[in-house]
Design a protein around this motif. Structure first.
Motif, PDB file in Angstrom:
ATOM      1  N   GLY A  50      22.432   6.451  12.168  1.00 33.29           N
ATOM      2  CA  GLY A  50      22.703   5.046  11.926  1.00 33.29           C
ATOM      3  C   GLY A  50      22.130   4.066  12.917  1.00 33.29           C
ATOM      4  N   ARG A  51      21.277   4.502  13.828  1.00 31.19           N
ATOM      5  CA  ARG A  51      20.691   3.567  14.788  1.00 31.19           C
ATOM      6  C   ARG A  51      19.192   3.804  14.906  1.00 31.19           C
ATOM      7  N   VAL A  52      18.480   2.739  15.263  1.00 32.95           N
ATOM      8  CA  VAL A  52      17.037   2.811  15.475  1.00 32.95           C
ATOM      9  C   VAL A  52      16.777   3.422  16.840  1.00 32.95           C
ATOM     10  N   VAL A  53      15.998   4.508  16.868  1.00 34.09           N
ATOM     11  CA  VAL A  53      15.770   5.225  18.124  1.00 34.09           C
ATOM     12  C   VAL A  53      14.296   5.253  18.542  1.00 34.09           C
ATOM     13  N   ALA A  54      13.406   4.723  17.710  1.00 40.31           N
ATOM     14  CA  ALA A  54      11.981   4.716  18.070  1.00 40.31           C
ATOM     15  C   ALA A  54      11.249   3.756  17.148  1.00 40.31           C
ATOM     16  N   THR A  55      10.058   3.367  17.578  1.00 42.93           N
ATOM     17  CA  THR A  55       9.240   2.468  16.768  1.00 42.93           C
ATOM     18  C   THR A  55       7.767   2.654  17.104  1.00 42.93           C
ATOM     19  N   MET A  56       6.898   2.229  16.211  1.00 40.13           N
ATOM     20  CA  MET A  56       5.461   2.141  16.478  1.00 40.13           C
ATOM     21  C   MET A  56       4.836   1.281  15.395  1.00 40.13           C
ATOM     22  N   GLN A  57       3.660   0.744  15.698  1.00 45.28           N
ATOM     23  CA  GLN A  57       2.919  -0.075  14.744  1.00 45.28           C
ATOM     24  C   GLN A  57       1.563   0.540  14.475  1.00 45.28           C
ATOM     25  N   LEU A  58       1.170   0.575  13.209  1.00 45.55           N
ATOM     26  CA  LEU A  58      -0.151   1.045  12.803  1.00 45.55           C
ATOM     27  C   LEU A  58      -0.910  -0.112  12.181  1.00 45.55           C
ATOM     28  N   SER A  59      -2.176  -0.255  12.554  1.00 43.34           N
ATOM     29  CA  SER A  59      -3.066  -1.252  11.964  1.00 43.34           C
ATOM     30  C   SER A  59      -4.266  -0.519  11.394  1.00 43.34           C
ATOM     31  N   PHE A  60      -4.663  -0.876  10.185  1.00 47.90           N
ATOM     32  CA  PHE A  60      -5.790  -0.215   9.528  1.00 47.90           C
ATOM     33  C   PHE A  60      -6.941  -1.211   9.471  1.00 47.90           C
ATOM     34  N   ILE A  61      -8.033  -0.859  10.185  1.00 48.34           N
ATOM     35  CA  ILE A  61      -9.100  -1.813  10.476  1.00 48.34           C
ATOM     36  C   ILE A  61     -10.410  -1.376   9.823  1.00 48.34           C
ATOM     37  N   PRO A  62     -10.936  -2.162   8.887  1.00 52.72           N
ATOM     38  CA  PRO A  62     -12.244  -1.836   8.321  1.00 52.72           C
ATOM     39  C   PRO A  62     -13.348  -2.240   9.277  1.00 52.72           C
ATOM     40  N   GLY A  63     -14.467  -1.541   9.204  1.00 53.29           N
ATOM     41  CA  GLY A  63     -15.594  -1.878  10.065  1.00 53.29           C
ATOM     42  C   GLY A  63     -16.901  -1.399   9.463  1.00 53.29           C
ATOM     43  N   LEU A  64     -18.007  -1.947   9.946  1.00 53.56           N
ATOM     44  CA  LEU A  64     -19.317  -1.548   9.442  1.00 53.56           C
ATOM     45  C   LEU A  64     -19.845  -0.293  10.126  1.00 53.56           C
ATOM     46  N   ASP A 123       1.133  -8.296   5.579  1.00 53.14           N
ATOM     47  CA  ASP A 123      -0.246  -7.801   5.634  1.00 53.14           C
ATOM     48  C   ASP A 123      -0.282  -6.316   5.284  1.00 53.14           C
ATOM     49  N   PRO A 124      -0.913  -5.932   4.173  1.00 50.90           N
ATOM     50  CA  PRO A 124      -0.952  -4.524   3.788  1.00 50.90           C
ATOM     51  C   PRO A 124      -1.731  -3.641   4.756  1.00 50.90           C
ATOM     52  N   ALA A 125      -2.486  -4.260   5.675  1.00 46.75           N
ATOM     53  CA  ALA A 125      -3.229  -3.485   6.670  1.00 46.75           C
ATOM     54  C   ALA A 125      -2.402  -3.221   7.912  1.00 46.75           C
ATOM     55  N   GLN A 126      -1.151  -3.709   7.927  1.00 48.41           N
ATOM     56  CA  GLN A 126      -0.263  -3.512   9.073  1.00 48.41           C
ATOM     57  C   GLN A 126       0.971  -2.733   8.625  1.00 48.41           C
ATOM     58  N   ARG A 152     -10.624   2.600  10.364  1.00 46.11           N
ATOM     59  CA  ARG A 152      -9.975   3.216  11.516  1.00 46.11           C
ATOM     60  C   ARG A 152      -8.532   2.752  11.595  1.00 46.11           C
ATOM     61  N   ALA A 153      -7.707   3.581  12.192  1.00 39.55           N
ATOM     62  CA  ALA A 153      -6.303   3.237  12.395  1.00 39.55           C
ATOM     63  C   ALA A 153      -6.067   3.017  13.875  1.00 39.55           C
ATOM     64  N   GLN A 154      -5.309   1.994  14.183  1.00 41.64           N
ATOM     65  CA  GLN A 154      -4.921   1.742  15.569  1.00 41.64           C
ATOM     66  C   GLN A 154      -3.406   1.858  15.690  1.00 41.64           C
ATOM     67  N   VAL A 203       0.859  -1.168   0.000  1.00 42.56           N
ATOM     68  CA  VAL A 203       0.000   0.000   0.000  1.00 42.56           C
ATOM     69  C   VAL A 203       0.900   1.223   0.000  1.00 42.56           C
ATOM     70  N   GLU A 204       0.569   2.185  -0.828  1.00 38.46           N
ATOM     71  CA  GLU A 204       1.384   3.387  -0.907  1.00 38.46           C
ATOM     72  C   GLU A 204       1.364   4.117   0.435  1.00 38.46           C
ATOM     73  N   VAL A 205       2.527   4.352   1.010  1.00 42.14           N
ATOM     74  CA  VAL A 205       2.627   5.062   2.281  1.00 42.14           C
ATOM     75  C   VAL A 205       3.621   6.197   2.140  1.00 42.14           C
ATOM     76  N   SER A 206       3.521   7.154   3.029  1.00 41.63           N
ATOM     77  CA  SER A 206       4.378   8.340   2.970  1.00 41.63           C
ATOM     78  C   SER A 206       5.709   8.065   3.653  1.00 41.63           C
ATOM     79  N   LEU A 207       6.401   7.048   3.172  1.00 42.65           N
ATOM     80  CA  LEU A 207       7.684   6.654   3.742  1.00 42.65           C
ATOM     81  C   LEU A 207       8.708   6.443   2.631  1.00 42.65           C
ATOM     82  N   PRO A 208       9.977   6.706   2.918  1.00 41.04           N
ATOM     83  CA  PRO A 208      10.486   7.258   4.177  1.00 41.04           C
ATOM     84  C   PRO A 208      10.086   8.718   4.344  1.00 41.04           C
TER      85      PRO A 208
END
Length: 210
Positions: free
Chosen positions: A80-94, A68-71, A101-103, A5-10
């Motif tokens: 040169g080092r990883v200093v932070a992280t987070m996970q996004l989940s995109f959840i469809p619903g009725l 999973d394109p929803a994750q 929604r994004a979690q 899925v096209e994302v605004s990264l990096p």
């Protein structure tokens, strides 16, 4: 086969004293991500390598997330080092007329950069990414014991939602599922999709929509 899925990264996050690159995490980032997850009193009780030093559970989870394109698991890198992280989940619903929604979960910043504005910049990016994907709601979970984090999320316009007093097991006679009773959800304050994020404030938004 993975469908990207096209994302605004990096993306480049500009802090007061440095630039940080936000990018999609790779398998090679797992040791640093696990170290971030376990780098506090609460995380140390539930995260970290296995007894033999292995990361097998994390590798298995990463492969599922990455396929999973929803994750979306992201890391922030500086010098040169990883200093932070987070996970996004995109959840469809009725509900909300079929709203997406994004979690947001697992937001962690290295101790050296806490208070630098990196966490704020990452969550700002996350909300913008959710808008880009057409989400009507952003929610995140945070352990009840992380009271300082709750104040930070409130400053960004998130509103605490009611929490259940327990989370029953699927099987009769079994204890409640671990951790469920100690988690809460927060959602962003009301604003139009094209409106800017609220400035830091001690007040909370009223509704859960953009």
């Amino acid at each position: 086969m993975r469908h990207h899925v096209e994302v605004s990264l990096p993306a480049t996050l500009e802090l007061s004293d440095r630039s940080v690159t936000l990018r999609r995490a790779t398998a090679g980032d797992l040791p640093a991500v696990v170290a971030l997850l376990s780098d506090d009193p609460l995380g140390a009780t539930r995260d970290g390598p296995t007894v033999d030093g292995g990361l097998t559970p994390y590798v298995t989870a990463f492969e599922a997330i990455d396929a999973d394109p929803a994750q979306l698991l992201v890391v922030a890198a500086a010098e040169g080092r990883v200093v932070a992280t987070m996970q996004l989940s995109f959840i469809p619903g009725l509900s909300r007329r079929g709203a997406l929604r994004a979690q947001v979960e697992g937001v962690r910043v290295h101790a050296d950069l806490r208070g630098s504005g990196l966490g704020r910049a990452m969550l700002t990016w996350a909300v913008d990414e959710a808008r880009t994907r057409g989400c009507a709601l952003v929610q995140l979970t945070s352990d009840k014991q992380r009271t300082r984090a709750h104040g930070f999320y409130e400053e960004l316009g998130f509103v605490a939602s009611p929490t259940a007093s327990s989370c029953p097991s699927d099987r009769a006679g079994q204890p409640p599922l671990r951790g469920c009773a100690s988690r809460c959800e927060v959602a962003p304050g009301a604003r139009r999709a094209d409106a800017p994020l609220p400035r830091a404030s001690s007040s909370m938004g009223r509704a859960a929509d953009f």
